[in-house]
Structures are given as C-alpha cells and as structure tokens.
Design a protein around this motif. Sequence first.
Motif, mmCIF file in Angstrom:
data_model
loop_
_atom_site.group_PDB
_atom_site.id
_atom_site.type_symbol
_atom_site.label_atom_id
_atom_site.label_comp_id
_atom_site.label_asym_id
_atom_site.label_seq_id
_atom_site.Cartn_x
_atom_site.Cartn_y
_atom_site.Cartn_z
ATOM 1 N N THR A 39 0.624 -1.057 -0.117
ATOM 2 C CA THR A 39 -0.070 -0.437 0.437
ATOM 3 C C THR A 39 0.840 1.242 0.406
ATOM 4 O O THR A 39 2.501 1.312 0.653
ATOM 5 C CB THR A 39 -1.078 0.374 1.104
ATOM 6 O OG1 THR A 39 -1.336 1.567 1.566
ATOM 7 C CG2 THR A 39 -0.201 0.052 2.363
ATOM 8 N N ALA A 40 0.727 2.383 -0.552
ATOM 9 C CA ALA A 40 0.986 3.583 -0.659
ATOM 10 C C ALA A 40 0.294 4.405 0.124
ATOM 11 O O ALA A 40 0.525 6.023 0.154
ATOM 12 C CB ALA A 40 1.479 3.980 -2.355
ATOM 13 N N GLU A 41 -0.684 4.217 0.933
ATOM 14 C CA GLU A 41 -1.802 5.142 1.152
ATOM 15 C C GLU A 41 -1.234 6.106 2.428
ATOM 16 O O GLU A 41 -1.379 7.128 2.661
ATOM 17 C CB GLU A 41 -2.599 4.055 2.096
ATOM 18 C CG GLU A 41 -4.307 3.715 1.238
ATOM 19 C CD GLU A 41 -5.110 3.206 1.534
ATOM 20 O OE1 GLU A 41 -5.096 2.765 3.018
ATOM 21 O OE2 GLU A 41 -5.373 2.006 0.489
ATOM 22 N N GLY A 42 -0.360 5.758 2.948
ATOM 23 C CA GLY A 42 0.312 6.505 4.093
ATOM 24 C C GLY A 42 1.711 8.241 3.868
ATOM 25 O O GLY A 42 2.533 8.606 4.164
ATOM 26 N N ILE A 43 1.667 7.465 2.112
ATOM 27 C CA ILE A 43 2.524 8.707 1.462
ATOM 28 C C ILE A 43 1.507 10.001 1.655
ATOM 29 O O ILE A 43 2.811 11.210 1.634
ATOM 30 C CB ILE A 43 2.755 8.427 0.469
ATOM 31 C CG1 ILE A 43 4.105 6.797 0.304
ATOM 32 C CG2 ILE A 43 3.614 9.240 -0.464
ATOM 33 C CD1 ILE A 43 4.414 5.801 -1.128
ATOM 34 N N PRO A 44 0.785 10.505 1.223
ATOM 35 C CA PRO A 44 0.082 11.477 1.696
ATOM 36 C C PRO A 44 -0.408 11.884 3.064
ATOM 37 O O PRO A 44 0.600 13.538 2.776
ATOM 38 C CB PRO A 44 -1.312 11.976 1.317
ATOM 39 C CG PRO A 44 -1.210 10.217 0.048
ATOM 40 C CD PRO A 44 -0.648 9.036 0.490
ATOM 41 N N ALA A 45 0.322 11.435 4.312
ATOM 42 C CA ALA A 45 0.221 12.716 4.878
ATOM 43 C C ALA A 45 1.617 12.468 5.137
ATOM 44 O O ALA A 45 1.747 13.725 5.373
ATOM 45 C CB ALA A 45 -0.526 10.910 6.171
ATOM 46 N N ILE A 46 2.675 12.288 4.808
ATOM 47 C CA ILE A 46 4.419 12.040 5.058
ATOM 48 C C ILE A 46 4.296 13.972 4.449
ATOM 49 O O ILE A 46 5.099 14.713 4.597
ATOM 50 C CB ILE A 46 5.128 11.436 4.453
ATOM 51 C CG1 ILE A 46 4.948 9.930 5.644
ATOM 52 C CG2 ILE A 46 6.300 11.853 4.509
ATOM 53 C CD1 ILE A 46 5.418 9.634 6.423
ATOM 54 N N LEU A 47 3.587 13.494 3.002
ATOM 55 C CA LEU A 47 3.796 14.668 1.782
ATOM 56 C C LEU A 47 3.610 16.135 2.502
ATOM 57 O O LEU A 47 3.986 17.131 2.419
ATOM 58 C CB LEU A 47 3.733 14.304 1.015
ATOM 59 C CG LEU A 47 4.331 13.093 -0.152
ATOM 60 C CD1 LEU A 47 3.372 13.111 -1.301
ATOM 61 C CD2 LEU A 47 5.839 13.489 -0.565
ATOM 62 N N ALA A 48 2.492 15.714 3.291
ATOM 63 C CA ALA A 48 1.429 16.655 3.937
ATOM 64 C C ALA A 48 2.254 16.889 5.579
ATOM 65 O O ALA A 48 1.425 18.196 5.840
ATOM 66 C CB ALA A 48 -0.132 16.402 3.922
ATOM 67 N N SER A 49 3.510 16.191 5.866
ATOM 68 C CA SER A 49 4.107 16.538 7.223
ATOM 69 C C SER A 49 4.243 17.705 7.434
ATOM 70 O O SER A 49 4.881 18.334 6.502
ATOM 71 C CB SER A 49 4.151 14.729 8.315
ATOM 72 O OG SER A 49 5.323 15.121 7.492
ATOM 73 N N ASP A 50 4.761 18.256 8.514
ATOM 74 C CA ASP A 50 5.549 19.361 8.594
ATOM 75 C C ASP A 50 7.534 18.678 9.166
ATOM 76 O O ASP A 50 7.630 18.780 9.979
ATOM 77 C CB ASP A 50 5.261 20.103 10.179
ATOM 78 C CG ASP A 50 6.202 21.212 10.250
ATOM 79 O OD1 ASP A 50 7.055 21.244 9.492
ATOM 80 O OD2 ASP A 50 6.286 22.487 11.545
ATOM 81 N N LEU A 51 8.054 17.927 7.909
ATOM 82 C CA LEU A 51 8.962 17.742 8.162
ATOM 83 C C LEU A 51 10.200 18.714 8.019
ATOM 84 O O LEU A 51 10.046 20.206 8.246
ATOM 85 C CB LEU A 51 9.332 17.138 6.663
ATOM 86 C CG LEU A 51 9.656 15.365 6.412
ATOM 87 C CD1 LEU A 51 9.428 14.899 5.548
ATOM 88 C CD2 LEU A 51 9.887 14.932 7.853
ATOM 89 N N ASN A 52 10.927 19.158 9.196
ATOM 90 C CA ASN A 52 12.237 19.755 9.301
ATOM 91 C C ASN A 52 13.245 19.862 7.804
ATOM 92 O O ASN A 52 12.826 19.172 6.826
ATOM 93 C CB ASN A 52 13.186 19.567 10.245
ATOM 94 C CG ASN A 52 12.932 19.444 11.988
ATOM 95 O OD1 ASN A 52 11.799 19.489 12.294
ATOM 96 N ND2 ASN A 52 13.598 18.525 12.623
ATOM 97 N N PRO A 53 13.160 21.004 7.889
ATOM 98 C CA PRO A 53 13.783 21.518 6.515
ATOM 99 C C PRO A 53 14.872 20.458 6.766
ATOM 100 O O PRO A 53 15.738 20.371 6.959
ATOM 101 C CB PRO A 53 14.625 23.063 7.015
ATOM 102 C CG PRO A 53 14.089 23.330 8.095
ATOM 103 C CD PRO A 53 13.470 22.325 8.885
ATOM 104 N N GLY A 54 15.048 20.202 5.010
ATOM 105 C CA GLY A 54 16.963 19.708 5.205
ATOM 106 C C GLY A 54 16.520 17.734 4.776
ATOM 107 O O GLY A 54 17.132 16.953 4.328
ATOM 108 N N ILE A 55 15.556 17.546 5.529
ATOM 109 C CA ILE A 55 15.179 15.853 5.149
ATOM 110 C C ILE A 55 14.770 15.247 4.612
ATOM 111 O O ILE A 55 13.361 16.143 3.856
ATOM 112 C CB ILE A 55 14.351 15.426 6.761
ATOM 113 C CG1 ILE A 55 14.918 16.134 7.986
ATOM 114 C CG2 ILE A 55 14.429 14.202 6.610
ATOM 115 C CD1 ILE A 55 13.656 15.629 9.506
#
Length: 280
Positions: A39-55
């Motif tokens: 499944t790729a269902e978790g990917i949108p949540a990662i893309l919409a998350s607040d990742l630290n700059p540079g990660i």
Amino acid sequence: MIDLHLHSTCSDGTCTPEELVSQINRLRLRGFSLTDHDTAEGIPAILASDLNPGIRFIPGIEISCDTPKHEIHILGYGIDWQNPSLNQRLASIRQGRKERNLKMIALFQKDGYPVTLEKLQGRNPNTVITRAHFARVLQEEGICRSKDQAFRKYLGEDCKYFVPKPYFAPEEALSLILEAGGIPVLAHAFLYHFSNEEIRRLIEHLKEHGLGGLEVYHSMHHAGQIAKLREWAAAYDLLQTGGSDFHGTNKPNISIGTGRGSLRVPDYLFDELEKHLQIR
C-alpha cells in the motif's frame, strides 16, 4: 543517518505516518522512505507533514510476492504513488490478503481462539493486515509469550493456521514498480532461508526483469552477509540500499536509523538513489 525501510499503521507498523515524522525530526535523519506492505496510502500524510528543513523523503513501497520455495519482498523507491495501474493492482493484492486473513480467522475461531478481525485491525480499520497482526493478537491474548513463538507454533508456513496468499510473481511486482516510475530493490535477501547460490540465482533472474538494487544494509544482516550483498551488487551493477525495517512495537528491538543498535546505512546511498531516480 538515513533509513530507507520503515512501516506505519497503514500496514503492519504501530506508528502512524505522522508519528514516524515526529521521530524522524527528533533523530534528524538526512533522508528516509516509507515502505508499507502492498500500500502507498501513508505517503500523502508524509508529504503533508511538517518535516524539518533538509530532511529528504523518497516515496516507497514493499510488495510481497512468491517464489516456488518462499515468499520474497520487493521494495519500490521513487514510485508515482498515484499511478492508476499500481493502485489497482495493489487493491487486488490487498483483497487477496483480506480473503486469506478471513480464512485464518475462521481456523483460529474453530479451535476456540479469540482472534477477530476487529482485534487484528486495532486502531486502524484500513490497515493492511499481515501475519504480524495475528502474532500481536496471539501475544496480547496470552496464547503466545512472544511474536516469534506465534510464528513458530501458529503462523509459519508449515503450521495448522497458515493459509497462503494468492500467488503473485516477482516479475509482475518488478513490472508494476517500473511502470510507476520506481526502482525495484530486493529486500533483506538473507531472511528467505535460501542458500547463497539460490540468492545469487534469484538476483540474476530478477536483474533480467528489471531489478535495480539490493537492500544491503538491514537490521538482520550481519557483516558477512553485508559483504556478500555488496559483492553481488557490484557484480550485477545494482544500487545498494538499506534500512532498519522499523515496525514500532511490533518489532520492539528495532529502532529507526540504527536497527538493533549497530545499523549504519551510508548517507551516500540516498544520494545515489536520488540521482538514479532523476535520470530515469
């Protein structure tokens, strides 16, 4: 530090994608990939998350497929997670899993074991249920002392309650990942109980059908196995990748980035993977 093999509650991990991001921010990873089962269902949540700059993040997946001897897993990196063909086929694979799971539940219930679909789903009714979910329930219900015991006594391929999934060929998994613009990588080759020669022949065969890399670094690979995989990667002109195979409390002795404590996936492998994705 990088980690190219992580699971969330969208398959058989116990951390949501957002919880993974929180840990990754805290650990200050340089790069990572989410590689849930089928499944790729978790990917949108990662893309919409607040990742630290540079990660940096590479969308991924781990597809289960079959050889005549054992199930194997193919990782896909840089996939177009919205690709219609990919998602249609993944939905079919998940439906096959669902039907298998219902048969296994019926076998357990017939013998009086309190295994239900609701218990397997836990807090996520949309999770892709694997045998790891069954192991968790068996442990929670006091039927087994550990998940390893659950697999040995109840869930292994030779056990009474094991039901095989519909056959899915590795060649089709490779084609699916390639069609979605990704790079297919053979996951944790030494976990399949093949001989070295069987692994080498498998790699050679998969290479002919588009295999692009080997997961060299893994929480369960020791130094000798890593050396052998590096040798095969060089011989067959394959990328090297690596990751912890983090599942949260389903594998409590495995941590993001460091695996069982000694895992060190070289950062440059992330750069190499990104470079190959850019020129595809």
